[in-house]
Scaffold this active site. Structure first.
Site, PDB file in Angstrom:
ATOM      1  N   ASP A 263      -8.228  28.331  13.977  1.00 21.00           N
ATOM      2  CA  ASP A 263      -7.524  27.782  15.132  1.00 21.00           C
ATOM      3  C   ASP A 263      -8.464  27.810  16.330  1.00 21.00           C
ATOM      4  O   ASP A 263      -9.194  28.788  16.528  1.00 21.00           O
ATOM      5  CB  ASP A 263      -6.262  28.604  15.421  1.00 21.00           C
ATOM      6  CG  ASP A 263      -5.323  27.908  16.382  1.00 21.00           C
ATOM      7  OD1 ASP A 263      -5.705  27.719  17.558  1.00 21.00           O
ATOM      8  OD2 ASP A 263      -4.201  27.565  15.979  1.00 21.00           O
ATOM      9  N   ILE A 264      -8.452  26.745  17.122  1.00 20.81           N
ATOM     10  CA  ILE A 264      -9.343  26.642  18.278  1.00 20.81           C
ATOM     11  C   ILE A 264      -8.966  27.645  19.377  1.00 20.81           C
ATOM     12  O   ILE A 264      -9.797  28.052  20.174  1.00 20.81           O
ATOM     13  CB  ILE A 264      -9.374  25.192  18.817  1.00 20.81           C
ATOM     14  CG1 ILE A 264     -10.521  25.006  19.785  1.00 20.81           C
ATOM     15  CG2 ILE A 264      -8.044  24.801  19.427  1.00 20.81           C
ATOM     16  CD1 ILE A 264     -10.787  23.555  20.146  1.00 20.81           C
TER      17      ILE A 264
ATOM     18  N   HIS B 196       0.947  21.888   9.668  1.00 16.53           N
ATOM     19  CA  HIS B 196      -0.038  22.967   9.659  1.00 16.53           C
ATOM     20  C   HIS B 196       0.640  24.324   9.690  1.00 16.53           C
ATOM     21  O   HIS B 196       1.550  24.564  10.457  1.00 16.53           O
ATOM     22  CB  HIS B 196      -1.055  22.825  10.799  1.00 16.53           C
ATOM     23  CG  HIS B 196      -0.471  22.748  12.175  1.00 16.53           C
ATOM     24  ND1 HIS B 196       0.154  21.613  12.667  1.00 16.53           N
ATOM     25  CD2 HIS B 196      -0.428  23.658  13.177  1.00 16.53           C
ATOM     26  CE1 HIS B 196       0.548  21.834  13.909  1.00 16.53           C
ATOM     27  NE2 HIS B 196       0.217  23.073  14.247  1.00 16.53           N
ATOM     28  N   LEU B 197       0.176  25.174   8.793  1.00 11.41           N
ATOM     29  CA  LEU B 197       0.655  26.539   8.676  1.00 11.41           C
ATOM     30  C   LEU B 197      -0.265  27.438   9.482  1.00 11.41           C
ATOM     31  O   LEU B 197      -1.477  27.427   9.285  1.00 11.41           O
ATOM     32  CB  LEU B 197       0.641  26.975   7.208  1.00 11.41           C
ATOM     33  CG  LEU B 197       0.894  28.455   6.920  1.00 11.41           C
ATOM     34  CD1 LEU B 197       2.340  28.835   7.268  1.00 11.41           C
ATOM     35  CD2 LEU B 197       0.588  28.769   5.461  1.00 11.41           C
ATOM     36  N   HIS B 198       0.328  28.206  10.398  1.00 13.39           N
ATOM     37  CA  HIS B 198      -0.442  29.213  11.130  1.00 13.39           C
ATOM     38  C   HIS B 198      -0.479  30.479  10.294  1.00 13.39           C
ATOM     39  O   HIS B 198       0.552  30.951   9.818  1.00 13.39           O
ATOM     40  CB  HIS B 198       0.222  29.526  12.479  1.00 13.39           C
ATOM     41  CG  HIS B 198       0.115  28.422  13.471  1.00 13.39           C
ATOM     42  ND1 HIS B 198      -0.927  28.324  14.356  1.00 13.39           N
ATOM     43  CD2 HIS B 198       0.923  27.362  13.706  1.00 13.39           C
ATOM     44  CE1 HIS B 198      -0.758  27.252  15.112  1.00 13.39           C
ATOM     45  NE2 HIS B 198       0.360  26.643  14.734  1.00 13.39           N
TER      46      HIS B 198
END
Length: 166
Positions: free
Chosen positions: A55-56, A124-126
């Site tokens: 993740d950015i 999207h899965l965190h």
């Protein structure tokens, strides 16, 4: 599944064609661009079905995004037939954590932002670990039992409760 070496991410050509992007590619989607290696983002995992990158704006020391390699809309657009995909996304997240020496899965958060609280419409899965080291703002963004964040298990349960799509 592609094996991931600690020093070198899997190199799988997801473009399928030299003439242009793959089927399932949305040209305005930042995650489609990342998966198709247009952004210079390091892919920690990439196969025909699932891709992973950092993740950015990490919310925890280990914060990964697991995405379908082909464009799939956000979690609200899913149906019961997508349960296997969501399960594979979770399994990929667990594999990435293991390769990064995270073994305590009780201190990990797996989840999705619920629309309209997602900034990118590509599913999207965190994957956040250790969850116990998340800061105050991250605890709000990735809060359990909130209107804006749903765990992977909650999504799977919700999708399983939906009728078959015909």
């Amino acid at each position: 599944m592609a094996e991931i070496e600690a020093a070198q991410p899997a190199q799988v050509d997801v473009s399928k064609s030299s003439n242009g992007p793959a089927e399932g590619y949305e040209k305005k989607c930042i995650f489609c661009k990342i998966v198709n290696k247009e952004m210079g983002t390091e892919l920690l995992h990439c196969d025909e079905e699932i891709s992973c990158f950092r993740d950015i704006k990490p919310g925890a020391p280990h914060h990964y995004l697991i995405v379908p390699t082909k464009h799939v809309g956000n979690c609200k657009s899913l149906s019961k037939e997508n349960v296997p995909l969501v399960k594979r996304m979770v399994e990929t997240g667990k594999e990435i954590l293991q390769k990064n020496n995270i073994t305590d899965l009780n201190d990990v958060r797996f989840g999705f932002h619920w629309p309209p609280f997602c900034s990118v419409t590509h599913l999207h899965l965190h994957v956040l670990a250790p969850a116990s080291q998340m800061g105050f703002i991250s605890r709000l963004f990735y809060r359990l039992n909130s209107y804006w964040f749903i765990t992977a298990d909650q999504l799977i349960e919700l999708l399983n409760s939906k009728g078959d799509t015909n």
